[in-house]
Design a protein around this motif. Structure first.
Motif, PDB file in Angstrom:
ATOM      1  N   THR A   1      79.809  23.336 -34.781  1.00 34.05           N
ATOM      2  CA  THR A   1      80.555  24.398 -34.149  1.00 34.05           C
ATOM      3  C   THR A   1      80.993  24.069 -32.671  1.00 34.05           C
ATOM      4  OG1 THR A   1      79.487  25.891 -35.512  1.00 34.05           O
ATOM      5  CG2 THR A   1      80.151  26.996 -33.854  1.00 34.05           C
ATOM      6  N   THR A   2      82.254  24.594 -32.183  1.00 34.08           N
ATOM      7  CA  THR A   2      82.605  24.060 -31.027  1.00 34.08           C
ATOM      8  C   THR A   2      82.061  24.468 -29.635  1.00 34.08           C
ATOM      9  OG1 THR A   2      84.698  23.786 -29.704  1.00 34.08           O
ATOM     10  CG2 THR A   2      84.364  25.538 -31.174  1.00 34.08           C
ATOM     11  N   PHE A   3      81.382  25.836 -29.806  1.00 39.02           N
ATOM     12  CA  PHE A   3      80.912  26.320 -28.310  1.00 39.02           C
ATOM     13  C   PHE A   3      79.566  25.526 -28.090  1.00 39.02           C
ATOM     14  CE2 PHE A   3      77.794  28.269 -31.060  1.00 39.02           C
ATOM     15  CZ  PHE A   3      76.520  28.429 -30.236  1.00 39.02           C
ATOM     16  N   ILE A   4      78.699  24.916 -29.175  1.00 37.72           N
ATOM     17  CA  ILE A   4      77.632  24.234 -28.769  1.00 37.72           C
ATOM     18  C   ILE A   4      78.020  23.036 -27.882  1.00 37.72           C
ATOM     19  CG2 ILE A   4      75.826  22.956 -29.721  1.00 37.72           C
ATOM     20  CD1 ILE A   4      76.191  24.503 -32.288  1.00 37.72           C
ATOM     21  N   HIS A   5      79.064  22.458 -28.136  1.00 31.22           N
ATOM     22  CA  HIS A   5      79.591  21.037 -27.511  1.00 31.22           C
ATOM     23  C   HIS A   5      80.269  21.402 -26.218  1.00 31.22           C
ATOM     24  CE1 HIS A   5      78.457  18.757 -31.027  1.00 31.22           C
ATOM     25  NE2 HIS A   5      78.710  19.927 -31.644  1.00 31.22           N
ATOM     26  N   TYR A   6      81.156  22.535 -26.298  1.00 29.27           N
ATOM     27  CA  TYR A   6      82.161  22.488 -25.071  1.00 29.27           C
ATOM     28  C   TYR A   6      82.075  23.898 -24.242  1.00 29.27           C
ATOM     29  CZ  TYR A   6      83.823  18.468 -27.603  1.00 29.27           C
ATOM     30  OH  TYR A   6      83.925  17.319 -28.271  1.00 29.27           O
TER      31      TYR A   6
ATOM     32  N   VAL B   1      88.201  18.203 -28.579  1.00 38.06           N
ATOM     33  CA  VAL B   1      88.354  19.352 -27.301  1.00 38.06           C
ATOM     34  C   VAL B   1      89.514  20.043 -27.435  1.00 38.06           C
ATOM     35  CG1 VAL B   1      88.111  19.381 -24.783  1.00 38.06           C
ATOM     36  CG2 VAL B   1      86.757  17.690 -26.009  1.00 38.06           C
ATOM     37  N   LYS B   2      89.395  21.330 -27.668  1.00 38.72           N
ATOM     38  CA  LYS B   2      90.684  21.841 -27.650  1.00 38.72           C
ATOM     39  C   LYS B   2      90.286  23.522 -27.746  1.00 38.72           C
ATOM     40  CE  LYS B   2      92.177  22.377 -32.522  1.00 38.72           C
ATOM     41  NZ  LYS B   2      91.858  23.874 -32.688  1.00 38.72           N
ATOM     42  N   PRO B   3      91.106  24.217 -27.105  1.00 38.85           N
ATOM     43  CA  PRO B   3      90.785  25.942 -27.293  1.00 38.85           C
ATOM     44  C   PRO B   3      90.486  26.121 -28.780  1.00 38.85           C
ATOM     45  CG  PRO B   3      92.823  25.370 -25.653  1.00 38.85           C
ATOM     46  CD  PRO B   3      92.383  24.188 -26.509  1.00 38.85           C
TER      47      PRO B   3
ATOM     48  N   LYS C   1      80.793  35.730 -16.611  1.00 36.39           N
ATOM     49  CA  LYS C   1      79.560  35.484 -17.341  1.00 36.39           C
ATOM     50  C   LYS C   1      79.781  34.375 -18.338  1.00 36.39           C
ATOM     51  CE  LYS C   1      76.050  39.119 -16.621  1.00 36.39           C
ATOM     52  NZ  LYS C   1      76.058  39.082 -15.193  1.00 36.39           N
ATOM     53  N   ALA C   2      80.110  33.270 -18.031  1.00 31.31           N
ATOM     54  CA  ALA C   2      80.410  32.176 -18.990  1.00 31.31           C
ATOM     55  C   ALA C   2      78.916  31.453 -19.002  1.00 31.31           C
ATOM     56  CB  ALA C   2      81.463  31.257 -18.500  1.00 31.31           C
ATOM     57  N   ALA C   3      78.531  31.010 -20.103  1.00 29.41           N
ATOM     58  CA  ALA C   3      77.389  30.029 -20.125  1.00 29.41           C
ATOM     59  C   ALA C   3      76.975  29.218 -19.240  1.00 29.41           C
ATOM     60  CB  ALA C   3      77.055  30.007 -21.778  1.00 29.41           C
ATOM     61  N   GLY C   4      77.957  28.542 -19.150  1.00 31.51           N
ATOM     62  CA  GLY C   4      78.023  27.189 -18.158  1.00 31.51           C
ATOM     63  C   GLY C   4      77.627  27.200 -16.768  1.00 31.51           C
ATOM     64  N   ASN C   5      78.052  28.441 -16.207  1.00 33.39           N
ATOM     65  CA  ASN C   5      77.427  29.066 -14.922  1.00 33.39           C
ATOM     66  C   ASN C   5      76.019  28.933 -14.709  1.00 33.39           C
ATOM     67  OD1 ASN C   5      79.778  29.379 -13.426  1.00 33.39           O
ATOM     68  ND2 ASN C   5      80.133  31.492 -14.135  1.00 33.39           N
TER      69      ASN C   5
END
Ligand SMILES: *Cc1c(COP(=O)(O)O)cnc(C)c1O
Length: 352
Positions: free
Chosen positions: A58-63, A148-150, A191-195
Motif C-alpha cells: 500500500t503506497t502511503f506506507i512507503h511514500y 513512486v507516483k501519485p 497536516k501531512a504525516a511526514g511533518n
C-alpha cells in the motif's frame, strides 16, 4: 451520498472512567470509512471500531501520502453535543489534500459523516469541564503499488477518542537552530504525516536535555520564530500580542490560533500577525516587556511557556500570576465550549 451503519451490539462507553481518561488510549465504539476509487467517492460506512487490513505494498506506507485533522466535540450542561468549528477543519483538510495530490473530501462525507458518527457515539462525549471527544479524520493513499507516483485510490476515515481535562504545566522551550520543521515551498501549512515524523528525532534530543518542546525557527536564517512543537505560538511583548503570519506557507493555520486572534481583537487588544525574530523577543525581555508566551492548538488549547533556551541563555516571561492574557483566553474558550457564555461567533456546531 448515503451512510450505512453497522452498530455494535454492546457499547463499551460505560467502561470509561470519566475521572481517569488517558488520551489516545481508548477509542469509541464506531468509526467511519469511505473509499475514493479512481476519483469517485463511494458511500461511507460506519462500522465497529477495529483493525484494518491492507497489502504491504500500500503506497502511503512507503511514500507518505497521508494527512489528518484534530477536532473536539463538547457536551454542555443540557447534554447537547457540539463540535468546535468543524468547517474550518474541513477546508484545511482539503488544502492539505491538494498539496499532497489527494482528492477533496466532500462535505457530506467529512461533516455529514462526522455528525452521524459523533451522534451515534454521543455517550462517549465526557461531560465534565475540560473534557471532550477528540475527533481524528484522516486520509491515506491505498494503491497497491510500490512505484513512486501519485496514487489514484484513497481511504478517508474518522475515529474518535475521549479526552480528559488537559492541564499543561508551563513548558520549557528549546529554540531550535539545527533542525527545521518547515520551509517556503514545503508542506509546513498542511497536516501531512511526514511533518510529524521528521520532528521525532529533534524532539527526543531536546527531551533528553529536559526541555518539553521545540520552538522552530525559519529554515533560511534561523532568525524568525515559527511554531512550538505542534502548536501555533503567541508572544505578549509590551501591550501587543504577536504571532507569525501565514504568508510563507510554513505555519499551520490553527483553528485555535484564529479563534484567539478574533477574541483578542474583540477585546480591543492589539494583535500583530507578522514575522517575529528571536532578537526582538530578547530585546523585549531585556527591556522588561516580555510578558507572556504560549502555544495554542486543539489538544492543549493554551500551553503557557515558562522559559526559552536560546543560544546558550535562558529568557523568561513575567511571573505566572501576571499571565492575564493566556488565562483570560483559556477561560473564554472554555465558557464558549461549555455554553457558559453566548456563542456569538457561531463556533459550536450542534450535532445532537
Ligand atoms: C494541528 C496543529 C496546530 C494547531 O491547529 P488547531 O487547529 O488549533 O488544532 C498548530 N501547528 C501544527 C504544526 C499543527 O499540526
Amino acid at each position: 451520498m448515503s451512510i450505512t451503519t453497522d452498530k455494535v451490539l454492546d457499547s463499551r462507553a460505560n467502561q470509561v472512567d470519566p475521572a481517569n481518561i488517558q488520551f489516545g488510549k481508548t477509542y469509541s465504539d464506531h468509526m467511519l470509512v469511505a473509499d475514493c476509487i479512481d476519483g469517485i467517492w463511494q458511500d461511507p460506512k460506519i462500522v465497529p471500531y477495529g483493525n484494518i487490513s491492507m497489502s504491504p505494498a500500500t503506497t502511503f506506507i512507503h511514500y507518505g501520502q497521508s494527512i489528518f485533522e484534530g477536532i473536539k466535540a463538547y457536551k454542555n450542561k443540557e447534554e447537547e453535543v457540539s463540535i468546535f468549528r468543524p468547517y474550518d477543519n474541513w477546508t484545511r483538510f482539503n488544502r492539505s489534500a491538494e498539496r499532497m495530490a489527494m482528492p477533496h473530501v466532500p462535505e457530506d462525507i467529512f461533516i455529514g459523516g462526522m455528525k452521524e458518527l459523533v451522534s451515534l457515539d454521543r455517550d462517549w462525549v465526557p461531560t465534565s469541564e475540560g473534557c471532550s471527544l477528540y475527533i481524528r479524520p484522516f486520509m491515506f493513499a491505498t494503491d497497491e503499488f510500490i512505484g513512486v507516483k501519485p496514487a489514484e485510490n484513497f481511504r478517508f476515515m474518522i475515529i474518535t477518542s475521549p479526552a480528559g481535562a488537559y492541564y499543561s504545566k508551563p513548558t520549557r522551550i528549546y529554540v531550535q537552530k539545527k533542525y527545521v520543521r518547515a520551509f517556503p515551498g514545503g508542506i509546513g501549512f498542511t497536516k501531512a504525516a511526514g511533518n510529524y515524523g521528521a520532528t521525532m528525532l529533534p524532539t527526543l534530543e531536546i527531551k533528553n536535555l529536559n526541555y518539553d518542546q521545540i520552538l522552530w525557527t525559519d529554515a533560511i536564517e534561523h532568525k524568525f520564530v515559527q511554531e512550538i512543537g505542534t502548536m501555533n505560538v503567541f508572544f505578549v511583548l509590551g501591550n501587543k500580542v504577536i504571532t507569525p503570519d501565514l504568508s510563507e506557507g510554513t505555519i499551520l493555520a490553527g483553528v485555535t490560533r484564529d479563534s484567539i486572534i478574533k477574541l483578542l481583537k474583540e477585546r480591543g487588544i492589539i494583535v500583530e500577525e507578522r514575522p517575529l525574530s528571536m532578537q526582538e523577543i530578547v530585546d523585549s525581555y531585556k527591556k522588561g516587556e516580555f510578558r507572556e508566551a504560549f502555544g495554542a492548538g486543539t489538544a492543549a488549547v493554551i500551553a503557557p511557556i515558562a522559559e526559552l533556551f536560546y543560544e546558550g541563555e535562558t529568557i523568561y516571561p513575567a511571573s505566572q500570576e501576571k499571565w492575564e492574557i493566556s488565562n483570560w483566553l483559556k477561560k473564554e474558550l472554555i465558557d464558549i465550549r461549555y455554553g457558559a457564555v453566548a456563542d456569538r461567533h457561531h463556533w459550536m456546531y450542534k450535532v445532537c
